[in-house]
Each structure stands twice: as structure tokens, then as C-alpha cells.
Scaffold this motif. Structure first.
Motif: not given
Length: 187
Positions: A5-20
Motif C-alpha cells: 500500500q505504501e508503494h501504491l500511495d507513492f504512485e498515487k502521489l506521483s500521479r498528482q503531477l499529471i495536469g500541472l
């Protein structure tokens, strides 16, 4: 490879960059010689920088993204922060927005992020206990101009080396996929 889940949370955080949209890019380097300030990030390769220790992406929507080497998952991997205080101080900040490597990305929007997860196994010498770690070794960021930037937690051991080595407290960055493979930043 099974991500926690910690790895998946990191991927989710990285996806926050999409659209910037990228407005400005800065490198933060250790001040090796405080009285003789000069950038240490250039390498012998055109459009490949070696940054000790982080890259700041200033974006629209008042977001500041820091990509840095981090020990969250294993000793040296990629870390990402969005609008958080940097862990590093006493550094020199270089605006690299107009450098050949970055100027083509200013004003473009991040449309995709891909993280390469690596696995490393360690064995404790005294007990023989083996541990497996899965950590983010590199990131590929795709922009709205169909160009990519590659960032890896890797560095050259010596000036003039032809290949980088992972597990370094350093980032290498390029927009040239062939070069990234040639110097072993990515597979």
C-alpha cells in the motif's frame, strides 16, 4: 513484484503531477565550495545533468514539486514532494529553465508519469537475515509536447565516467532516452 500500500500511495502521489504546467525549473545543489559558487550539475554529455540533490518544478496552481533522492523505501531512491518543505538546507539554487535540457518543457503540461520499481536484496552479515526492498529507481515524465524527461537516483562515480551507478545520493536527468540507456540511467 508485489507493491505494498505504501508503494501504491507513492504512485498515487506521483500521479498528482499529471495536469500541472511547468513554469520554472530549479536545481538545488550542495554548496561544495561556498566561496566559489559554480554549478556542478553539468556533465560531459549534452542534455544530461547530475544533480546533488533535488529538482524543483514550479508549476501553475501554485504547486511546487520537489523530486529528490530519498531513503523512504531503500537507501537511495526517488522521492517526490508537492508543496512540502525540503529536507535539505545550505544549498545553492540554480534556475535552469532556459538551459537546453529544460527550455522545451517550460509552458508544457505533464500528461503522464511512469515509475520504474527496482528490487534489491540485502543480507545482514552477523545474522544472515535476508531482506528484500522494492524502491523507485527512476521516473519518466511525459509532457504535452510529446517529449519526456528521465530522472534516476544514480550518479557518476568519477568525473569523465561513461556510465552512472544506482544507489547514489544523486539524481541524473536527461530528455534523451537513448543516452539514458547508454549511460545506464534506465534499462
Amino acid at each position: 513484484m508485489t507493491l505494498t500500500q505504501e508503494h501504491l500511495d507513492f504512485e498515487k502521489l506521483s500521479r498528482q503531477l499529471i495536469g500541472l504546467t511547468i513554469l520554472k525549473v530549479e536545481y538545488s545543489e550542495i554548496a561544495y565550495e561556498p566561496k566559489n559558487t559554480k554549478p556542478y550539475y553539468p556533465t560531459q554529455f549534452a542534455n544530461l545533468d547530475s544533480v546533488d540533490f533535488s529538482i524543483f518544478l514550479h508549476t501553475d496552481n501554485d504547486k511546487l514539486v520537489e523530486i529528490y533522492w530519498d531513503d523512504k523505501f531503500f537507501q537511495f531512491g526517488i522521492g517526490i514532494k508537492v508543496n512540502e518543505q525540503s529536507d535539505f538546507s545550505g544549498s545553492i539554487i540554480w534556475d535552469v529553465s532556459t538551459n537546453n535540457l529544460w527550455k522545451k518543457f517550460i509552458g508544457t503540461t505533464i500528461i503522464d508519469i511512469h515509475i520504474t520499481w527496482e528490487t534489491v536484496t540485502t543480507t545482514e552479515e552477523k545474522t544472515g537475515k535476508t531482506e528484500k526492498f522494492i524502491y523507485p529507481q527512476d521516473i519518466k515524465i511525459t509532457f504535452s509536447n510529446d517529449k519526456n524527461i528521465f530522472i534516476s537516483a544514480a550518479g557518476f562515480l568519477n568525473q569523465g565516467d561513461k556510465e552512472v551507478y544506482g544507489m547514489q545520493d544523486n539524481l541524473t536527468v536527461t530528455d534523451n532516452e537513448e543516452l539514458a540507456k547508454q549511460v545506464k540511467m534506465i534499462n
